[in-house]
Design a protein around this motif. Structure first.
Motif, PDB file in Angstrom:
ATOM      1  N   ASP A  42     -30.618 -23.375  26.215  1.00  0.00           N
ATOM      2  CA  ASP A  42     -30.191 -22.356  27.172  1.00  0.00           C
ATOM      3  C   ASP A  42     -28.703 -22.485  27.481  1.00  0.00           C
ATOM      4  O   ASP A  42     -28.002 -21.485  27.664  1.00  0.00           O
ATOM      5  N   ARG A  43     -28.196 -23.712  27.553  1.00  0.00           N
ATOM      6  CA  ARG A  43     -26.762 -23.928  27.765  1.00  0.00           C
ATOM      7  C   ARG A  43     -25.960 -23.328  26.619  1.00  0.00           C
ATOM      8  O   ARG A  43     -24.946 -22.669  26.831  1.00  0.00           O
ATOM      9  N   LEU A  44     -26.426 -23.576  25.401  1.00  0.00           N
ATOM     10  CA  LEU A  44     -25.752 -23.040  24.222  1.00  0.00           C
ATOM     11  C   LEU A  44     -25.807 -21.511  24.224  1.00  0.00           C
ATOM     12  O   LEU A  44     -24.801 -20.845  23.989  1.00  0.00           O
ATOM     13  N   LEU A  45     -26.968 -20.950  24.489  1.00  0.00           N
ATOM     14  CA  LEU A  45     -27.127 -19.495  24.522  1.00  0.00           C
ATOM     15  C   LEU A  45     -26.226 -18.862  25.582  1.00  0.00           C
ATOM     16  O   LEU A  45     -25.545 -17.868  25.323  1.00  0.00           O
ATOM     17  N   ALA A  46     -26.201 -19.445  26.777  1.00  0.00           N
ATOM     18  CA  ALA A  46     -25.352 -18.913  27.849  1.00  0.00           C
ATOM     19  C   ALA A  46     -23.882 -18.950  27.439  1.00  0.00           C
ATOM     20  O   ALA A  46     -23.131 -17.995  27.684  1.00  0.00           O
ATOM     21  N   THR A  47     -23.472 -20.038  26.794  1.00  0.00           N
ATOM     22  CA  THR A  47     -22.085 -20.159  26.352  1.00  0.00           C
ATOM     23  C   THR A  47     -21.754 -19.125  25.288  1.00  0.00           C
ATOM     24  O   THR A  47     -20.700 -18.475  25.338  1.00  0.00           O
ATOM     25  N   HIS A  53     -19.594 -11.812  24.586  1.00  0.00           N
ATOM     26  CA  HIS A  53     -19.676 -10.548  25.315  1.00  0.00           C
ATOM     27  C   HIS A  53     -18.927 -10.552  26.636  1.00  0.00           C
ATOM     28  O   HIS A  53     -18.866  -9.516  27.310  1.00  0.00           O
ATOM     29  N   GLY A  54     -18.409 -11.705  27.048  1.00  0.00           N
ATOM     30  CA  GLY A  54     -17.653 -11.773  28.293  1.00  0.00           C
ATOM     31  C   GLY A  54     -18.504 -11.614  29.536  1.00  0.00           C
ATOM     32  O   GLY A  54     -18.000 -11.235  30.591  1.00  0.00           O
ATOM     33  N   VAL A  55     -19.793 -11.887  29.417  1.00  0.00           N
ATOM     34  CA  VAL A  55     -20.686 -11.787  30.573  1.00  0.00           C
ATOM     35  C   VAL A  55     -20.255 -12.850  31.592  1.00  0.00           C
ATOM     36  O   VAL A  55     -19.996 -14.004  31.237  1.00  0.00           O
ATOM     37  N   THR A  56     -20.161 -12.452  32.840  1.00  0.00           N
ATOM     38  CA  THR A  56     -19.678 -13.373  33.873  1.00  0.00           C
ATOM     39  C   THR A  56     -20.692 -14.479  34.154  1.00  0.00           C
ATOM     40  O   THR A  56     -21.889 -14.339  33.871  1.00  0.00           O
ATOM     41  N   HIS A  57     -20.201 -15.549  34.729  1.00  0.00           N
ATOM     42  CA  HIS A  57     -21.060 -16.681  35.073  1.00  0.00           C
ATOM     43  C   HIS A  57     -22.095 -16.272  36.116  1.00  0.00           C
ATOM     44  O   HIS A  57     -23.221 -16.776  36.098  1.00  0.00           O
ATOM     45  N   ASP A  58     -21.730 -15.361  37.017  1.00  0.00           N
ATOM     46  CA  ASP A  58     -22.684 -14.893  38.030  1.00  0.00           C
ATOM     47  C   ASP A  58     -23.877 -14.185  37.392  1.00  0.00           C
ATOM     48  O   ASP A  58     -25.025 -14.416  37.775  1.00  0.00           O
ATOM     49  N   VAL A  59     -23.617 -13.337  36.425  1.00  0.00           N
ATOM     50  CA  VAL A  59     -24.692 -12.602  35.741  1.00  0.00           C
ATOM     51  C   VAL A  59     -25.563 -13.572  34.945  1.00  0.00           C
ATOM     52  O   VAL A  59     -26.794 -13.506  34.996  1.00  0.00           O
ATOM     53  N   LEU A  60     -24.921 -14.482  34.209  1.00  0.00           N
ATOM     54  CA  LEU A  60     -25.683 -15.470  33.441  1.00  0.00           C
ATOM     55  C   LEU A  60     -26.550 -16.331  34.364  1.00  0.00           C
ATOM     56  O   LEU A  60     -27.688 -16.665  34.020  1.00  0.00           O
ATOM     57  N   ALA A  61     -26.026 -16.677  35.517  1.00  0.00           N
ATOM     58  CA  ALA A  61     -26.795 -17.485  36.469  1.00  0.00           C
ATOM     59  C   ALA A  61     -28.065 -16.756  36.899  1.00  0.00           C
ATOM     60  O   ALA A  61     -29.142 -17.360  36.974  1.00  0.00           O
ATOM     61  N   ARG A  62     -27.964 -15.479  37.126  1.00  0.00           N
ATOM     62  CA  ARG A  62     -29.161 -14.697  37.490  1.00  0.00           C
ATOM     63  C   ARG A  62     -30.136 -14.614  36.331  1.00  0.00           C
ATOM     64  O   ARG A  62     -31.344 -14.715  36.518  1.00  0.00           O
ATOM     65  N   THR A  72     -21.201 -22.554  34.943  1.00  0.00           N
ATOM     66  CA  THR A  72     -19.812 -22.953  34.750  1.00  0.00           C
ATOM     67  C   THR A  72     -19.736 -24.331  34.098  1.00  0.00           C
ATOM     68  O   THR A  72     -18.970 -24.545  33.155  1.00  0.00           O
ATOM     69  N   ARG A  73     -20.536 -25.254  34.590  1.00  0.00           N
ATOM     70  CA  ARG A  73     -20.569 -26.610  34.024  1.00  0.00           C
ATOM     71  C   ARG A  73     -21.092 -26.575  32.585  1.00  0.00           C
ATOM     72  O   ARG A  73     -20.550 -27.237  31.697  1.00  0.00           O
ATOM     73  N   ALA A  74     -22.138 -25.798  32.335  1.00  0.00           N
ATOM     74  CA  ALA A  74     -22.718 -25.712  30.989  1.00  0.00           C
ATOM     75  C   ALA A  74     -21.709 -25.162  29.987  1.00  0.00           C
ATOM     76  O   ALA A  74     -21.552 -25.713  28.900  1.00  0.00           O
ATOM     77  N   VAL A  75     -21.016 -24.096  30.349  1.00  0.00           N
ATOM     78  CA  VAL A  75     -20.012 -23.513  29.459  1.00  0.00           C
ATOM     79  C   VAL A  75     -18.890 -24.513  29.212  1.00  0.00           C
ATOM     80  O   VAL A  75     -18.425 -24.682  28.087  1.00  0.00           O
ATOM     81  N   GLY A  76     -18.478 -25.223  30.259  1.00  0.00           N
ATOM     82  CA  GLY A  76     -17.423 -26.216  30.116  1.00  0.00           C
ATOM     83  C   GLY A  76     -17.820 -27.392  29.235  1.00  0.00           C
ATOM     84  O   GLY A  76     -16.973 -27.996  28.575  1.00  0.00           O
TER      85      GLY A  76
END
Length: 85
Positions: A42-47, A53-62, A72-76
């Motif tokens: 899931d971390r990889l997919l979110a990243t 696609h530039g999806v914001t961290h807020d949208v991914l969190a939901r 944010t931590r996962a992407v980093g």
């Protein structure tokens, strides 16, 4: 193809994660503490979704049902092994 990416990047991520934990003295035993609410796949997919696609961290969190700071931590954490840095 995705399975190969997960395996390759997963190994790199684990190495970096273990190295980061080994740098400072531990206050708790290895494995103690909260479990990750966002597994590596899931971390990889979110990243990947964030980068492509530039999806914001807020949208991914939901989407993943976690806090924005977790995304944010996962992407980093996942981005450096993806980019080879």
């Amino acid at each position: 193809m995705i399975a190969e990416l997960v395996q390759l990047i997963g190994l790199l991520w684990q190495e970096r994660h273990r190295a980061r934990l080994a740098v400072r003295p531990r206050k708790r035993a290895l494995g103690a503490g909260a479990e990750h609410r966002l597994v590596f796949v899931d971390r990889l997919l979110a990243t990947l979704v964030h980068l492509r696609h530039g999806v914001t961290h807020d949208v991914l969190a939901r989407w993943f049902g976690v806090d924005r700071s977790t995304i944010t931590r996962a992407v980093g954490e996942v981005r450096p092994p993806l980019t080879g840095s």
